[in-house]
Design a protein around this motif. Structure first.
Motif, PDB file in Angstrom:
ATOM      1  N   CYS A 166      -5.051   1.203   5.994  1.00  0.00           N
ATOM      2  CA  CYS A 166      -4.134   0.548   6.939  1.00  0.00           C
ATOM      3  C   CYS A 166      -4.884   0.040   8.167  1.00  0.00           C
ATOM      4  O   CYS A 166      -4.539  -1.003   8.732  1.00  0.00           O
ATOM      5  CB  CYS A 166      -3.040   1.519   7.361  1.00  0.00           C
ATOM      6  SG  CYS A 166      -1.739   1.746   6.126  1.00  0.00           S
ATOM      7  N   LEU A 210       0.823  -1.205   0.000  1.00  0.00           N
ATOM      8  CA  LEU A 210       0.000   0.000   0.000  1.00  0.00           C
ATOM      9  C   LEU A 210       0.861   1.261   0.000  1.00  0.00           C
ATOM     10  O   LEU A 210       0.545   2.254  -0.673  1.00  0.00           O
ATOM     11  CB  LEU A 210      -0.926  -0.005   1.216  1.00  0.00           C
ATOM     12  CG  LEU A 210      -1.861   1.199   1.365  1.00  0.00           C
ATOM     13  CD1 LEU A 210      -2.799   1.303   0.173  1.00  0.00           C
ATOM     14  CD2 LEU A 210      -2.657   1.093   2.665  1.00  0.00           C
ATOM     15  N   LEU A 259       2.888   7.734   6.263  1.00  0.00           N
ATOM     16  CA  LEU A 259       1.610   8.236   5.778  1.00  0.00           C
ATOM     17  C   LEU A 259       1.068   9.334   6.689  1.00  0.00           C
ATOM     18  O   LEU A 259       0.562  10.364   6.221  1.00  0.00           O
ATOM     19  CB  LEU A 259       0.602   7.092   5.689  1.00  0.00           C
ATOM     20  CG  LEU A 259       0.746   6.117   4.517  1.00  0.00           C
ATOM     21  CD1 LEU A 259      -0.208   4.944   4.695  1.00  0.00           C
ATOM     22  CD2 LEU A 259       0.476   6.827   3.200  1.00  0.00           C
ATOM     23  N   ALA A 269      -5.279   6.093   2.314  1.00  0.00           N
ATOM     24  CA  ALA A 269      -4.292   5.036   2.557  1.00  0.00           C
ATOM     25  C   ALA A 269      -4.200   4.704   4.041  1.00  0.00           C
ATOM     26  O   ALA A 269      -4.106   3.529   4.427  1.00  0.00           O
ATOM     27  CB  ALA A 269      -2.928   5.467   2.018  1.00  0.00           C
ATOM     28  N   THR A 310       0.800   4.222  -2.739  1.00  0.00           N
ATOM     29  CA  THR A 310       0.552   5.599  -2.313  1.00  0.00           C
ATOM     30  C   THR A 310       1.669   6.521  -2.760  1.00  0.00           C
ATOM     31  O   THR A 310       1.418   7.651  -3.216  1.00  0.00           O
ATOM     32  CB  THR A 310       0.408   5.662  -0.783  1.00  0.00           C
ATOM     33  OG1 THR A 310      -0.618   4.760  -0.362  1.00  0.00           O
ATOM     34  CG2 THR A 310       0.048   7.060  -0.331  1.00  0.00           C
ATOM     35  N   VAL A 330      -5.476  11.313  -0.668  1.00  0.00           N
ATOM     36  CA  VAL A 330      -4.794  10.043  -0.933  1.00  0.00           C
ATOM     37  C   VAL A 330      -4.180   9.499   0.352  1.00  0.00           C
ATOM     38  O   VAL A 330      -4.304   8.312   0.672  1.00  0.00           O
ATOM     39  CB  VAL A 330      -3.733  10.216  -2.036  1.00  0.00           C
ATOM     40  CG1 VAL A 330      -2.818   8.988  -2.111  1.00  0.00           C
ATOM     41  CG2 VAL A 330      -4.398  10.455  -3.379  1.00  0.00           C
ATOM     42  N   CYS A 331      -3.495  10.367   1.103  1.00  0.00           N
ATOM     43  CA  CYS A 331      -2.877   9.927   2.356  1.00  0.00           C
ATOM     44  C   CYS A 331      -3.931   9.473   3.367  1.00  0.00           C
ATOM     45  O   CYS A 331      -3.748   8.467   4.071  1.00  0.00           O
ATOM     46  CB  CYS A 331      -2.042  11.061   2.950  1.00  0.00           C
ATOM     47  SG  CYS A 331      -0.574  11.498   1.994  1.00  0.00           S
TER      48      CYS A 331
END
Length: 572
Positions: free
Chosen positions: A54, A24, A217, A50, A28, A46-47
């Protein structure tokens, strides 16, 4: 379903998450690279997605395994039986880590609660300013403003009842428009519920503390959050550059207090990148066109010519200078020179031979002349009215007696004009003898285009070129006293029985990533904002001269661009 099955399923879920998060993270990173020139909100989304994945992946995997009769994986290639015996220990270790991270989180929440209780109400006029700003930014309810003496920057706390905490020292140490800009940034956090999101991030960090992708992230998400808040705040201000100036002023606010990650604050993120984004937003991907390609071609040609002809003559190589003049970094300074001191090569130049005022860079020459005389550094020198040079008293009042060494420090570190004037007046033989020694020094350094008529640099008749200022810097670097004084970020000194903290006029000194070995700034209406410094880059000494930049913040951005270009990280 027994406890051992639950432990085994949890252990396998955590173990599988190691490679799942790595995959992942790679996806990312690729997405963020594609979105590098886009709006920060896209990268933030996006972060956030992601990081949410998680959290969801191990939970989904755990539920899947619990639904099976045997929670161990069925792949024969894996030593499932051997690993199965380690699952209780793995889960125990993870539980201990979560417990420690939870204690850290609770302590942070307690600290935030104490901040709220210790803060006092802001003056009514400041609350009115914040209310008007909140209404302009679309906030329906009023956000309380409180003052706190121990904070380093404005912060936002709370999500159900958010409030903004403002360092009390800022009210007297920063102009009102800049404080308003910082408050707009905090209200952007309130509008976006960033405090709540930041708290959820902390929970994710606590649960998945063992994986570096989670921390990466979360850090990227916080950095992009600051850029998004900057953009929202800039829209609510009359001038977006107002926030850039405020962020720069905040970086100058000399406090070293640390704030836990639970706070969302104006000083967060990569500060220099945020200022640069506000001052000169990067173009969107695909929109640069030929204006971006031309400097890259010129850089390639300049590099080839400099490598071919760099050894032509000693001093400043003419052919290399012509080649480097083709290079046009996006700097605000109207005159620039970057010189490799060891080879004598001009690495970058911009109208470097134009004769212009140099303001307080003059004080480097004044210091060298005084040190050349070998005078007693401990001799007490009395300040007189004539040393005022048309300015207010500043650090030195009429009649105070100060050691010569301290006057030298005052002239170079905070660039005190009265100190430089007193050094020249008390030169053996008086001001006339000092002026003669100054002209002799100019001749000894072969400064044919430099004219210095006073020791301070306040008058526009003190002129030079970027090329010759680089020679002045090289000469000053041979004086250990000058190098020591100008490379201190600050110093505590006793003046007339009172201890005062002196701050370097170059905010880059002592900053992370900067290895500055000599520095002097200058600023006046005629000269603009000037900077001369010697720094280490790639193991070599490089002299940077910037003359007539548009303010101290633009000057620092110029220097950062040059540093990045030398390191090969600037893209044209």
């Amino acid at each position: 379903m027994n406890t051992s099955m639950v432990i085994a399923a949890l252990g396998w879920s955590l173990l599988y998450f190691v490679w799942q998060a790595l995959l992942l993270g790679l996806l990312t990173a690729a997405a963020l690279s594609l979105l590098r020139g886009m709006d920060a909100r896209a990268r933030y989304a996006v972060c956030a997605l992601a990081l949410l994945l998680c959290l969801c992946m191990p939970v989904a995997h755990l539920l899947y395994l619990l639904a099976q009769d045997a929670p161990a994986p069925s792949f024969s290639a894996l030593p499932a039986a051997a690993l199965q015996a380690w699952m209780p220990s793995l889960v125990l270790a993870w539980s201990a880590g979560v417990a420690l991270m939870s204690v850290r989180l609770l302590l942070g929440l307690a600290w935030v609660g104490r901040l709220r209780r210790q803060a006092v109400s802001a003056p009514a006029q400041w609350q009115s300013r914040l209310d008007a700003l909140a209404q302009r930014m679309g906030l329906r309810s009023s956000v309380p403003l409180r003052l706190h003496a121990a904070l380093a920057s404005p912060v936002t706390v709370g999500f159900f009842r958010p409030l903004v905490l403002l360092p009390a020292s800022l009210l007297s140490g920063m102009p009102v428009p800049l404080i308003v800009a910082l408050l707009a940034h905090e209200l952007a956090h309130v509008r976006r519920w960033d405090y709540l999101v930041n708290l959820l991030q902390s929970v994710a960090e606590a649960l998945l503390f063992f994986h570096p992708v989670v921390w990466w992230l979360s850090a990227r998400m916080r950095a992009e959050r600051e850029l998004v808040a900057d953009a929202l705040a800039a829209q609510a201000l009359p001038d977006p550059q107002q926030l850039a100036s405020a962020l720069y002023a905040l970086s100058q606010h000399r406090q070293t207090l640390r704030q836990p990650g639970l706070l969302v604050a104006a000083r967060g993120g990569a500060l220099l990148a945020r200022i640069q984004s506000l001052m000169a937003p990067a173009p969107l991907a695909g929109q640069a066109g030929w204006k971006t390609a031309v400097p890259a071609l010129l850089l390639a040609g300049a590099t080839l010519l400099m490598q071919t002809h760099g050894q032509s003559v000693p001093g400043t190589p003419k052919i290399a200078e012509v080649a480097s003049s083709l290079l046009s970094l996006p700097v605000s300074a109207r005159h620039m020179l970057v010189l490799d001191e060891e080879s004598g090569k001009v690495l970058m130049a911009k109208d470097a031979d134009a004769i212009v005022p140099i303001a307080s860079i003059t004080k480097l020459m004044t210091a060298m002349v005084v040190l050349d005389a070998g005078l007693d550094p401990d001799e007490l020198l009395r300040i007189v009215r004539a040393d005022g040079v048309g300015q207010r008293h500043g650090l030195l009042a009429d009649g105070v007696s100060v050691p010569r060494a301290l006057l030298l420090q005052l002239a170079l570190l905070p660039s005190e004009n009265r100190a430089a004037a007193a050094l020249a007046r008390t030169y053996p033989g008086g001001r006339a003898a000092f002026d003669a020694a100054m002209q002799a020094k100019i001749r000894s350094l072969n400064l044919t285009r430099t004219r210095l008529n006073d020791p301070v640099g306040r008058t526009p008749s003190n002129t030079s070129t970027a090329t010759e200022v680089a020679r002045i810097v090289a000469a000053a670097a041979r004086y250990p006293e000058i190098a020591r004084i100008t490379t201190a970020a600050q110093a505590d000194v006793a003046v007339n029985g009172k201890t005062r903290t002196l701050h370097n006029t170059n905010a880059l000194v002592g900053g992370q990533g900067w290895d500055i070995v000599l520095s002097k700034t200058g600023s006046s209406r005629e000269a603009g904002s000037c900077l001369s410094m010697r720094m280490k880059s790639g193991g070599k000494h490089v002299t940077v001269v910037l003359l007539d930049a548009d303010g101290a913040e633009r000057r620092s951005l110029d220097a950062a661009r040059i540093r990045n270009a030398l390191a090969g990280t600037t893209h044209f």
